[in-house]
Design a protein around this motif. Sequence first.
Motif, PDB file in Angstrom:
ATOM      1  N   GLY A 177       0.823  -1.204   0.000  1.00 50.33           N
ATOM      2  CA  GLY A 177       0.000   0.000   0.000  1.00 50.33           C
ATOM      3  C   GLY A 177       0.854   1.249   0.000  1.00 50.33           C
ATOM      4  O   GLY A 177       2.066   1.196   0.234  1.00 50.33           O
ATOM      5  N   SER A 178       0.229   2.366  -0.306  1.00 50.70           N
ATOM      6  CA  SER A 178       0.939   3.642  -0.313  1.00 50.70           C
ATOM      7  C   SER A 178       0.008   4.675   0.303  1.00 50.70           C
ATOM      8  O   SER A 178      -1.064   4.331   0.794  1.00 50.70           O
ATOM      9  CB  SER A 178       1.278   4.024  -1.759  1.00 50.70           C
ATOM     10  OG  SER A 178       0.093   4.289  -2.473  1.00 50.70           O
ATOM     11  N   ALA A 179       0.431   5.938   0.262  1.00 48.57           N
ATOM     12  CA  ALA A 179      -0.414   6.996   0.816  1.00 48.57           C
ATOM     13  C   ALA A 179      -1.765   7.011   0.122  1.00 48.57           C
ATOM     14  O   ALA A 179      -2.799   7.244   0.737  1.00 48.57           O
ATOM     15  CB  ALA A 179       0.281   8.336   0.644  1.00 48.57           C
ATOM     16  N   LYS A 180      -1.751   6.709  -1.192  1.00 49.33           N
ATOM     17  CA  LYS A 180      -2.984   6.815  -1.971  1.00 49.33           C
ATOM     18  C   LYS A 180      -3.756   5.497  -2.058  1.00 49.33           C
ATOM     19  O   LYS A 180      -4.959   5.488  -2.251  1.00 49.33           O
ATOM     20  CB  LYS A 180      -2.659   7.300  -3.394  1.00 49.33           C
ATOM     21  CG  LYS A 180      -2.524   8.819  -3.485  1.00 49.33           C
ATOM     22  CD  LYS A 180      -2.278   9.247  -4.915  1.00 49.33           C
ATOM     23  CE  LYS A 180      -0.815   9.583  -5.163  1.00 49.33           C
ATOM     24  NZ  LYS A 180      -0.452   9.838  -6.520  1.00 49.33           N
ATOM     25  N   GLN A 181      -3.028   4.382  -1.974  1.00 55.67           N
ATOM     26  CA  GLN A 181      -3.692   3.090  -2.184  1.00 55.67           C
ATOM     27  C   GLN A 181      -3.635   2.234  -0.926  1.00 55.67           C
ATOM     28  O   GLN A 181      -2.598   2.191  -0.251  1.00 55.67           O
ATOM     29  CB  GLN A 181      -2.997   2.336  -3.338  1.00 55.67           C
ATOM     30  CG  GLN A 181      -3.330   2.919  -4.696  1.00 55.67           C
ATOM     31  CD  GLN A 181      -2.263   2.571  -5.711  1.00 55.67           C
ATOM     32  OE1 GLN A 181      -1.118   3.035  -5.634  1.00 55.67           O
ATOM     33  NE2 GLN A 181      -2.624   1.754  -6.674  1.00 55.67           N
ATOM     34  N   ARG A 238       4.530  -7.336 -14.076  1.00 53.13           N
ATOM     35  CA  ARG A 238       4.379  -6.725 -12.746  1.00 53.13           C
ATOM     36  C   ARG A 238       5.612  -5.893 -12.378  1.00 53.13           C
ATOM     37  O   ARG A 238       5.469  -4.771 -11.873  1.00 53.13           O
ATOM     38  CB  ARG A 238       4.127  -7.808 -11.693  1.00 53.13           C
ATOM     39  CG  ARG A 238       4.089  -7.312 -10.246  1.00 53.13           C
ATOM     40  CD  ARG A 238       3.004  -6.256 -10.028  1.00 53.13           C
ATOM     41  NE  ARG A 238       3.109  -5.651  -8.688  1.00 53.13           N
ATOM     42  CZ  ARG A 238       3.907  -4.634  -8.387  1.00 53.13           C
ATOM     43  NH1 ARG A 238       4.666  -4.093  -9.319  1.00 53.13           N
ATOM     44  NH2 ARG A 238       3.938  -4.153  -7.160  1.00 53.13           N
ATOM     45  N   ALA A 239       6.790  -6.429 -12.676  1.00 45.64           N
ATOM     46  CA  ALA A 239       8.023  -5.705 -12.332  1.00 45.64           C
ATOM     47  C   ALA A 239       8.094  -4.360 -13.051  1.00 45.64           C
ATOM     48  O   ALA A 239       8.629  -3.385 -12.512  1.00 45.64           O
ATOM     49  CB  ALA A 239       9.243  -6.566 -12.671  1.00 45.64           C
ATOM     50  N   LEU A 240       7.537  -4.309 -14.258  1.00 51.42           N
ATOM     51  CA  LEU A 240       7.627  -3.085 -15.062  1.00 51.42           C
ATOM     52  C   LEU A 240       6.622  -2.012 -14.632  1.00 51.42           C
ATOM     53  O   LEU A 240       6.684  -0.885 -15.108  1.00 51.42           O
ATOM     54  CB  LEU A 240       7.392  -3.412 -16.547  1.00 51.42           C
ATOM     55  CG  LEU A 240       8.514  -4.163 -17.255  1.00 51.42           C
ATOM     56  CD1 LEU A 240       8.091  -4.518 -18.677  1.00 51.42           C
ATOM     57  CD2 LEU A 240       9.798  -3.343 -17.285  1.00 51.42           C
ATOM     58  N   ARG A 241       5.704  -2.354 -13.741  1.00 50.65           N
ATOM     59  CA  ARG A 241       4.657  -1.386 -13.374  1.00 50.65           C
ATOM     60  C   ARG A 241       5.107  -0.460 -12.244  1.00 50.65           C
ATOM     61  O   ARG A 241       4.316  -0.125 -11.355  1.00 50.65           O
ATOM     62  CB  ARG A 241       3.372  -2.131 -13.010  1.00 50.65           C
ATOM     63  CG  ARG A 241       2.793  -2.924 -14.185  1.00 50.65           C
ATOM     64  CD  ARG A 241       1.574  -3.719 -13.778  1.00 50.65           C
ATOM     65  NE  ARG A 241       0.501  -2.847 -13.321  1.00 50.65           N
ATOM     66  CZ  ARG A 241      -0.501  -3.252 -12.547  1.00 50.65           C
ATOM     67  NH1 ARG A 241      -0.555  -4.501 -12.124  1.00 50.65           N
ATOM     68  NH2 ARG A 241      -1.432  -2.409 -12.178  1.00 50.65           N
ATOM     69  N   THR A 242       6.351  -0.037 -12.264  1.00 57.49           N
ATOM     70  CA  THR A 242       6.916   0.764 -11.182  1.00 57.49           C
ATOM     71  C   THR A 242       6.220   2.110 -11.033  1.00 57.49           C
ATOM     72  O   THR A 242       6.018   2.586  -9.918  1.00 57.49           O
ATOM     73  CB  THR A 242       8.412   1.031 -11.439  1.00 57.49           C
ATOM     74  OG1 THR A 242       8.538   1.546 -12.772  1.00 57.49           O
ATOM     75  CG2 THR A 242       9.232  -0.239 -11.315  1.00 57.49           C
ATOM     76  N   ASP A 243       5.845   2.700 -12.183  1.00 58.34           N
ATOM     77  CA  ASP A 243       5.230   4.037 -12.108  1.00 58.34           C
ATOM     78  C   ASP A 243       3.879   3.985 -11.407  1.00 58.34           C
ATOM     79  O   ASP A 243       3.510   4.911 -10.694  1.00 58.34           O
ATOM     80  CB  ASP A 243       5.099   4.647 -13.511  1.00 58.34           C
ATOM     81  CG  ASP A 243       4.361   3.734 -14.479  1.00 58.34           C
ATOM     82  OD1 ASP A 243       4.349   2.504 -14.235  1.00 58.34           O
ATOM     83  OD2 ASP A 243       3.795   4.234 -15.464  1.00 58.34           O
ATOM     84  N   GLU A 244       3.141   2.889 -11.574  1.00 60.57           N
ATOM     85  CA  GLU A 244       1.817   2.788 -10.968  1.00 60.57           C
ATOM     86  C   GLU A 244       1.882   2.635  -9.450  1.00 60.57           C
ATOM     87  O   GLU A 244       0.946   3.002  -8.747  1.00 60.57           O
ATOM     88  CB  GLU A 244       1.044   1.597 -11.552  1.00 60.57           C
ATOM     89  CG  GLU A 244       0.675   1.773 -13.007  1.00 60.57           C
ATOM     90  CD  GLU A 244      -0.006   0.526 -13.539  1.00 60.57           C
ATOM     91  OE1 GLU A 244      -1.136   0.251 -13.120  1.00 60.57           O
ATOM     92  OE2 GLU A 244       0.627  -0.178 -14.354  1.00 60.57           O
ATOM     93  N   PHE A 245       2.984   2.070  -8.942  1.00 60.89           N
ATOM     94  CA  PHE A 245       3.064   1.819  -7.505  1.00 60.89           C
ATOM     95  C   PHE A 245       4.182   2.625  -6.830  1.00 60.89           C
ATOM     96  O   PHE A 245       4.586   2.310  -5.715  1.00 60.89           O
ATOM     97  CB  PHE A 245       3.266   0.318  -7.242  1.00 60.89           C
ATOM     98  CG  PHE A 245       2.204  -0.529  -7.881  1.00 60.89           C
ATOM     99  CD1 PHE A 245       0.882  -0.440  -7.463  1.00 60.89           C
ATOM    100  CD2 PHE A 245       2.513  -1.389  -8.919  1.00 60.89           C
ATOM    101  CE1 PHE A 245      -0.107  -1.205  -8.052  1.00 60.89           C
ATOM    102  CE2 PHE A 245       1.525  -2.158  -9.514  1.00 60.89           C
ATOM    103  CZ  PHE A 245       0.214  -2.067  -9.086  1.00 60.89           C
ATOM    104  N   ASN A 246       4.670   3.626  -7.544  1.00 63.88           N
ATOM    105  CA  ASN A 246       5.750   4.462  -7.010  1.00 63.88           C
ATOM    106  C   ASN A 246       6.927   3.633  -6.506  1.00 63.88           C
ATOM    107  O   ASN A 246       7.432   3.845  -5.408  1.00 63.88           O
ATOM    108  CB  ASN A 246       5.230   5.353  -5.879  1.00 63.88           C
ATOM    109  CG  ASN A 246       4.261   6.394  -6.401  1.00 63.88           C
ATOM    110  OD1 ASN A 246       4.507   7.006  -7.443  1.00 63.88           O
ATOM    111  ND2 ASN A 246       3.155   6.576  -5.696  1.00 63.88           N
ATOM    112  N   GLU A 247       7.317   2.654  -7.284  1.00 63.81           N
ATOM    113  CA  GLU A 247       8.446   1.815  -6.886  1.00 63.81           C
ATOM    114  C   GLU A 247       9.717   2.367  -7.531  1.00 63.81           C
ATOM    115  O   GLU A 247       9.689   2.856  -8.667  1.00 63.81           O
ATOM    116  CB  GLU A 247       8.202   0.364  -7.338  1.00 63.81           C
ATOM    117  CG  GLU A 247       7.078  -0.303  -6.544  1.00 63.81           C
ATOM    118  CD  GLU A 247       6.565  -1.600  -7.174  1.00 63.81           C
ATOM    119  OE1 GLU A 247       6.006  -2.415  -6.434  1.00 63.81           O
ATOM    120  OE2 GLU A 247       6.710  -1.781  -8.396  1.00 63.81           O
TER     121      GLU A 247
END
Lengths: 156, 369
Positions: free
Chosen positions: B262-266, B293-302
């Motif tokens: 999770g993050s501040a938004k999710q 999944r590994a490439l979805r860094t922008d969506e999860f602020n990774e």
Amino acid sequence: MMDAKLKQESPPDPARKNAMGLLARATLDELNAAWEALADKPDVHPVRGPETGLVMVRGRIGGGGDPFNLGEATVSRATIRLSTGEIGHGQLLGTDRQRARLAAIFDALAQRDGNSAEVEALLGRVADRLAQEERRKAEETAATRVDFFTMVRGDD
Amino acid sequence: MYVAVKGGETAIANAHRLLADRRRGDRNLPSITIDQVVEQLGLAVDRVMAEASLYDRALAALAVRQARGDMIEAIFILRAYRTTLPRFGYSEPVDTANMKVERRVSATYKDLPGGQLLGPTFDYTHRLLDPSLIADEAVEEPAVKEPGEHVMRVSDILDGEGLIEGDGQMPEGHVMGDLTREPMEFPMARDLRLQALARGDEGFLLALAYSTQRGYGRTHPFVGEVRIGEVEVELDLPELGFAVSLGTIRVTECQMVNQFMGSAKQPPQFTRGYGLVFGQSERKAMSMSLVDRALRTDEFNEDIVAPAQDQEFVISHADNVQATGFVEHLKLPHYVDFQAELDLVRRMRRDYDAANSGETAKEQREAAE
């Protein structure tokens, strides 16, 4: 029965959609046999094709999300006109243009009064074969289903 | 100076004649047929279709045979063939929820609607060479059983609790991209990345997926499910105003379920990676879902800390036709380039030697004094 032209302009036609799906999966032997069996063979005029090209097959992200392009598949298609005016379309996966042309002929025949019994017989044969193949595969898969059982551990 | 640019024709013609001979092999053995390749080397055919990005079993089998079993060569041949055909259109998206399932396993739920269907799998075999295949002994017919209920998607089970993200929506107003029509640009949207991964090299994606498991961009994955089976391909016919079935294709789908704190938004929930591949290839579908999944860094602020998370690195190098073209072109004549380089190195060497011998002479003088 509606005439061919009217029928083509109508919104989704479940019977024709179903028939075209079956014709797409009919084998060349099935189509040829049905053609040979036709008592009254119509004159057939080519309108388009038969020709082979590509369709980009799409999938959905996550299985049900927005679409993306998965990759292409070969498709053959044909459009024909019977001397009695009906237009038929045949389209199927693969490079077999002969099958596409015959599928188009039977699509046109399906819209004409008089041949419906012969066309229905062909569609029935294909549907039966597909149902049988599908049933067989489902049974074979079902036999590989895991039946879990829990072991009782510890003292009796 | 004149450079010889001719003279290879006879050699090339004879080389290709020799290739045809070696491909055919011992004439006392029967020639392998396309049907035999389709039926008995089906997974090789599937891999060629997936990575050539062209579904056609017979043509893929022909390519395998023509390439003497060299998979990347076969993929190259089939990819080249597709450029000769016109594009009729785009299909309706295939509906994997209604797949005619031939195999479905889940690592997250033991008992789930539809059950664990092992299908024709290599899993649980002992990977021992089987001498009975040499003798070509008769093979038993498969066992059969009454089919069970509809094979429900695992993601739908978790979705009921709201503990898993949805199937994957692109931002509003997004227009679906097509790699075969537009040049690659980065950053690349997820739909285009999936298209690139679906035709990416199995070995490359497998290695990247493995790297995420070993800690280079860890994603805490579970196989929600892998399913293999046939799906209907439907094409909209403008002449009729509705979509009709063109037949079925076999695909492999992998739903990878990944941990997310999770993050501040999710809120904390499971995230997902998706794999969909032509033919039967769960290694590829699983690798694809891990890399997706590994490439979805922008969506999860990774933070991007590993190769598998770097989309430009991954996507630019996933295509084995491009890769083999650029690597293998090195063996083609570079005579003029090399002459130029040779000349340069000779000159530098002369300068070096001259400077060096001057140094040595000076040193000797100094030592003598």
